[in-house]
Write a protein that holds these residues in place. Structure first.
Motif, PDB file in Angstrom:
ATOM      1  N   GLN A  57       5.190   3.182   1.051  1.00 44.00           N
ATOM      2  CA  GLN A  57       6.113   2.730   0.016  1.00 44.00           C
ATOM      3  C   GLN A  57       6.184   3.786  -1.085  1.00 44.00           C
ATOM      4  O   GLN A  57       5.296   4.624  -1.203  1.00 44.00           O
ATOM      5  N   ASP A  60       6.221  -6.494  -4.319  1.00 46.61           N
ATOM      6  CA  ASP A  60       6.368  -5.194  -3.662  1.00 46.61           C
ATOM      7  C   ASP A  60       5.769  -5.207  -2.259  1.00 46.61           C
ATOM      8  O   ASP A  60       4.973  -4.353  -1.897  1.00 46.61           O
ATOM      9  N   ALA A  78       7.704  -4.808   0.274  1.00 47.43           N
ATOM     10  CA  ALA A  78       8.591  -3.876   0.987  1.00 47.43           C
ATOM     11  C   ALA A  78       8.901  -4.424   2.385  1.00 47.43           C
ATOM     12  O   ALA A  78       8.533  -5.552   2.709  1.00 47.43           O
ATOM     13  N   GLY A 109      10.600  -4.768  -3.802  1.00 51.03           N
ATOM     14  CA  GLY A 109      10.445  -3.459  -3.173  1.00 51.03           C
ATOM     15  C   GLY A 109      11.519  -3.162  -2.143  1.00 51.03           C
ATOM     16  O   GLY A 109      11.864  -2.001  -1.905  1.00 51.03           O
ATOM     17  N   SER A 129       7.121   0.071  -4.515  1.00 49.83           N
ATOM     18  CA  SER A 129       5.854  -0.581  -4.837  1.00 49.83           C
ATOM     19  C   SER A 129       5.532  -0.250  -6.287  1.00 49.83           C
ATOM     20  O   SER A 129       6.330   0.358  -6.982  1.00 49.83           O
ATOM     21  N   CYS A 146       7.636  -1.908 -10.129  1.00 52.04           N
ATOM     22  CA  CYS A 146       8.621  -2.414  -9.163  1.00 52.04           C
ATOM     23  C   CYS A 146       9.001  -3.860  -9.489  1.00 52.04           C
ATOM     24  O   CYS A 146      10.168  -4.185  -9.693  1.00 52.04           O
TER      25      CYS A 146
END
Lengths: 336, 336
Positions: free
Chosen positions: B162, B233, B235, B261, B276, B280
């Motif tokens: 990330q 975060d 992601a 994210g 991240s 974020c």
């Protein structure tokens, strides 16, 4: 009472320190307060392979002791609030993981003990939890490696430097009396422009004085209202400076102001100007001070958690060392 | 209401987000959410000599924006609660020093935004303060240097890695409505034994799921009661994993679960699996999500601040990466 003045909160609920757990290393075990600590280690590795893991052992043992004295299990602890000096407060993260409770990580360097105590009491005041464990920890070799040089290098320090305390102190808060959390004064950052990372006591002293003065003004009190004002880790240089600053503001008698960093080692122990570190206030406040209140020596004590808010990186980049101090007033009710 | 269930607190006072301040760096300014951010930097140094000082500039600017929108000065801010990813949270320490308010430093890695929001609301609930500023910040080059390698080395990353967001997000809380802090669920540390520091989303996902499930159980709600569940975060890799875990527990519909994210960068921006960092969640929650609630798109949003509680040292010593997640439910009352 609720909020009083600008920085102080007086608790309406009875929030007491039910038990404490205090574990220390070798030099602390050889010092004048040894008999107030629950467990004394002579192996600085605490059976672990690294200093960082040894620090976790200290904290986990302190948690276990506080629980055992209260005949509680891990499942009985709803919340832990705490921090330490390691990068990303990993010591506390991993100990909180073992504990399994809700967890709020905090950081105010060596002032973490009192920030945690104040926030724990706030969480109980609102009824979010009926029990909280809070504490702080440091390990001298883990801190030396991170903040200065690995101890094995044998780098010399100036006499006004301090020794990071190896120890963990934890308090278990429950509704109750003794000693109970009477009030908390939340500190502001005070930056006097000092830049010497060996002289943390002097960087912290103005913050300690600012918070003590704010606490007294908010509550309309004087130092006479306290049996003891206990700062966290000013050590000898910082404590002398803090007393001068207090007297300059007409705040006396400063004989009542003592410092955990001064008390934890004898002068002949080779600990420079005294102790420092998140563990310094944790073990002296939760080991010695709580005991002295229970013994009836002090009715009201003001715990002042002093912290130097630098990092190795900020020092190398030429920044000053800002200080902070949070204060909590503990009181023993009645004539117990 | 007070405490509900094991981990949740429902606020009795009306605690609203009055203003926010959101400042981001170059890649975030080129992303799909740019129009929701107050200030976009194209100089990654923000006029400073080091990445660490640039990160402080981001946070100070976000604070200034939140104050300016509310027509308030520094002296009007009684308390700041926040943290960041730097060792000893120095970014926040120095920004809090400039601000001059009372200051409580906190740390839960990338989950710091929501820990700060929850604690800020707790401080207002008890009446300790009537106004709090809270937030978090990160800078991609400061984080790379600290957690991985200086960016200049050009070390390659796996596609599931990330990118730390460069940005600061701050919220100013006051008694009021919109959006207001309805409830907070405090997380436990969840350690799944994962050890890959590039795959933080997977390390955080089980903690996110544990807190979301605890929140819903405590309040007797389902995901249908929320217009949006916004994790910090995870992601793309972590979000997919979290949705699988939720569905495995029968918690649906998971289309309502989105991740800061994932949202902050387009897939073609070269940000690996997504964003991240403490910044974020701060910029997406306080920039985009609060705006969407005010626009009427969502009535109730669950902010889930996910954090990976490792350090470079803990990873090098072979430790796993524990995760944590604190959640705050925001709600827009009435048909405003």
């Amino acid at each position: 009472m609720g909020r009083v003045g600008h920085q102080t909160y007086v608790f309406e609920r009875q929030i007491g320190i039910r038990t404490t757990g205090v574990v220390v290393g070798q030099k602390e075990a050889e010092g004048p307060l040894a008999k107030y600590f629950d467990r004394l280690h002579d192996d600085m590795r605490m059976g672990q392979k690294t200093w960082e893991k040894a620090e976790r052992t200290l904290l986990k043992e302190a948690m276990d002791l506080a629980m055992r004295k209260a005949q509680l299990e891990k499942e009985d602890i709803p919340l832990y609030i705490g921090g330490d000096l390691m990068d990303q407060i990993t010591t506390t993260n991993f100990a909180a993981s073992s504990l399994g409770s809700m967890y709020l990580g905090i950081y105010s360097a060596c002032g973490t003990t009192v920030e945690g105590l104040a926030l724990s009491a706030m969480m109980m005041e609102s009824g979010a939890v009926d029990r909280v464990m809070t504490g702080a920890v440091s390990h001298t070799y883990a801190a030396e490696k991170l903040y200065r040089f690995p101890n094995e290098y044998g780098v010399q320090k100036p006499p006004y430097a301090q020794r990071t305390v190896t120890g963990a102190g934890v308090a278990l808060l429950e509704p109750g009396t003794g000693p109970r959390v009477e009030a908390a004064t939340f500190g502001r950052v005070v930056d006097s422009g000092l830049k010497d990372p060996f002289d943390m006591g002097s960087a912290e002293a103005p913050a300690a004085v600012a918070t003590i003065v704010a606490h007294l003004q908010d509550l309309g009190r004087s130092l006479d209202d306290y049996g003891l004002i206990l700062t966290g880790d000013l050590a000898r240089v910082g404590l002398t400076f803090a007393k001068q600053l207090l007297e300059g503001q007409g705040v006396t008698p400063t004989e009542r102001v003592e410092d955990c960093g001064v008390m934890i080692y004898r002068e002949d122990q080779g600990a420079f100007a005294g102790g420092s570190g998140a563990g310094c206030s944790a073990v002296v406040m939760y080991g010695w001070a709580v005991n002295q209140m229970r013994q009836g020596r002090y009715r009201r004590v003001l715990l002042c958690g002093t912290g130097a808010l630098h990092s190795p990186t900020s020092v190398k980049q030429g920044d000053s060392i800002p200080g902070i101090c949070h204060a909590v007033s503990l009181v023993m009710d009645g004539d117990r």
